[in-house]
Design an enzyme around this catalytic site. Structure first.
Site, PDB file in Angstrom:
ATOM      1  N   ASP A   1       0.697  -1.336  -0.040  1.00 35.03           N
ATOM      2  CA  ASP A   1       0.153   0.001  -0.095  1.00 35.03           C
ATOM      3  C   ASP A   1       0.874   1.212  -0.112  1.00 35.03           C
ATOM      4  O   ASP A   1       0.280   2.349   0.577  1.00 35.03           O
ATOM      5  CB  ASP A   1      -0.846   0.044   1.206  1.00 35.03           C
TER       6      ASP A   1
ATOM      7  N   LYS B   1       2.408   2.127  -5.011  1.00 38.03           N
ATOM      8  CA  LYS B   1       2.990   1.406  -6.189  1.00 38.03           C
ATOM      9  C   LYS B   1       2.353   1.809  -7.602  1.00 38.03           C
ATOM     10  O   LYS B   1       2.944   1.753  -8.734  1.00 38.03           O
ATOM     11  CB  LYS B   1       3.015  -0.038  -6.345  1.00 38.03           C
TER      12      LYS B   1
ATOM     13  N   GLY C   1      -4.402  -4.673  -4.446  1.00 34.87           N
ATOM     14  CA  GLY C   1      -4.911  -3.851  -5.490  1.00 34.87           C
ATOM     15  C   GLY C   1      -3.693  -2.507  -5.920  1.00 34.87           C
ATOM     16  O   GLY C   1      -3.125  -2.193  -4.799  1.00 34.87           O
ATOM     17  N   HIS C   2      -3.941  -1.975  -7.048  1.00 39.13           N
ATOM     18  CA  HIS C   2      -3.180  -0.642  -7.362  1.00 39.13           C
ATOM     19  C   HIS C   2      -4.261   0.228  -7.905  1.00 39.13           C
ATOM     20  O   HIS C   2      -5.368  -0.299  -8.435  1.00 39.13           O
ATOM     21  CB  HIS C   2      -2.334  -0.997  -8.514  1.00 39.13           C
TER      22      HIS C   2
ATOM     23  N   GLN D   1       1.958  -6.092  -2.867  1.00 38.99           N
ATOM     24  CA  GLN D   1       2.337  -6.156  -1.560  1.00 38.99           C
ATOM     25  C   GLN D   1       3.520  -5.415  -1.228  1.00 38.99           C
ATOM     26  O   GLN D   1       4.135  -4.418  -1.961  1.00 38.99           O
ATOM     27  CB  GLN D   1       2.048  -7.556  -0.841  1.00 38.99           C
TER      28      GLN D   1
END
Length: 428
Positions: free
Chosen positions: A13, A16, A40-41, A222
């Protein structure tokens, strides 16, 4: 021009998504090399928000995007994500997206096992319950169903039988009903044509791209502190999240990953259970959570927040071979009168400058802080280092000294263009 590998240097988090999206403009190919749809991104492009889980961030830029063999893939989620992003105007075709034919599939029985274990465990790990861990277990147990298996129905049937012979005992132990092998086979055959349309030997495609001089961007999910070997074990994910996995998880070989860029938040957050020495449960912690909008992209889970931990990031720099960092969310610290940086730990009567491997030592670690003066001026949207105030610059420089790595990029808002380039990673 060097290839670039982007990894999270904390607990994930770190922002990225934005950095990978920003770098995608300079890349020809974007590769996802580990994890599943448990991370998630978020990408913000011209005010439009894209939330991705399995799809590499390059798809939004129209760049050739690869889901590597190191990823465990929920095929139903993948098709759903492709359909969802199509509604936002991004059409995914086999010319844009490649799925490694030797990638492992996440099946419904994996989710059942994941959720059943977490519900009944006295020591919760804090998984997302999406079947990631059990899928990796079957992979290393040599009983997994892989993408290529969808192309051979006759060989798939005995593979499902073998898989169910293992899962049957596990399900009975958790009080779950027997899995239906025929129903699973039918489900897989129903989606096989759609999934196989994207499948090919990803390693071969990447080898050709590399030899042709294409710039390849490797996208991690991650963070290093969730790595199954190097993280806060057992409160970790089920894959290797460090930069070295970019080689194995893509089939590129050890020279492929190139320049390693570690993404580092200007403070620290983590989701789920596990030790967190610099965690804040006070007004400052609430400030970081509120201003930083610290909620999980895919899970909606609130993130725990704390001061910047230089001990952890310095360790991440070492285990990832990080060449430079992208420092994100500096603007969240605006308005705080005093800032603290963790520079060591006290564990009983010992002082250490690294994260111990033992679970009890990790839980007992008490942070040793160094204080710095904060700033009242806004850093939001700054696009040049000289636009930052003196105290913000001192904070950035002190972080560089403590973690023993330079800042290559500095992010001052979620917007793609609010990024200060101090060194181009693609230049090596």
């Amino acid at each position: 021009m060097a290839n670039v590998t982007v990894v999270g240097a904390q607990w994930g988090d770190e922002g990225k998504g934005k950095i990978v999206d920003w770098l995608s403009n300079r890349a020809d190919v974007v590769v996802r090399f580990q994890g599943g749809h448990n991370a998630g991104h978020t990408l913000v492009v011209d005010g439009k928000v894209y939330k991705l889980a399995l799809l590499p961030s390059g798809v939004v830029q129209g760049k050739l995007s690869v889901i590597g063999n190191g990823v465990v893939v929920d095929p139903w989620h993948l098709l759903g994500e492709i359909a969802k992003i199509a509604e936002q105007g991004v059409v995914i075709t086999p010319d844009l997206l490649v799925l490694a034919d030797n990638a492992t599939l996440i099946l419904p029985l994996h989710k059942d096992l994941d959720q059943g274990r977490e519900a009944q465990s006295s020591q919760k790990i804090g998984t997302t319950g999406r079947g990631i861990g059990p899928a990796y277990e079957d992979k290393v147990g040599r009983r997994a169903i892989r993408v290529a298996d969808l192309a051979d129905p006759e060989a798939l049937k005995p593979k499902i039988e073998r898989l169910l012979s293992h899962h049957g005992a596990l399900r009975r132990g958790l009080g779950l009903p027997e899995a239906d092998g025929e129903a699973l086979f039918d489900q897989l055959m129903e989606i096989a044509p759609q999934i196989l349309a994207y499948a090919q030997p990803a390693w071969r495609l990447l080898d050709k791209a590399h030899k042709a001089g294409k710039r390849i961007l490797f996208e991690g999910a991650q963070g290093a502190l969730l790595d199954v070997d190097h993280g806060t074990y057992p409160f970790v994910t089920s894959s290797n999240t460090v930069a070295g996995q970019a080689a194995a998880g893509s089939g590129m070989g050890p020279k492929g990953p190139g320049y390693v860029l570690g993404i580092v938040k200007a403070y620290t957050t983590r989701v789920g259970e596990g030790p967190f020495a610099a965690e804040l449960n006070d007004e400052v912690g609430r400030h970081l959570a509120t201003v930083g909008r610290e909620v999980g992209v895919n899970t909606g889970r609130p993130r725990r927040c704390g001061w910047f931990d230089a001990v952890l990031v310095r360790q991440s720099v070492a285990i990832n071979g990080i060449d430079g960092i992208a420092l994100t969310k500096l603007d969240v610290l605006d308005g705080l009168k005093t800032l603290k940086i963790c520079v060591g730990y006290r564990i009983g009567d010992r002082t250490v400058d690294y994260l111990p491997a033992g679970m009890r030592d990790q839980a007992a670690a008490v942070p040793i802080y160094e204080e710095m003066e904060g700033w009242s001026e806004s850093t939001v949207g700054a696009r040049s280092f000289k636009d930052l105030n003196a105290n913000a610059i001192k904070y950035v420089r002190r972080i560089e000294e403590l973690i023993e790595a330079p800042v290559a990029l500095l992010s001052t808002s979620p917007e793609r263009d609010d990024t200060i380039l101090m060194r181009d990673p693609f230049q090596g």
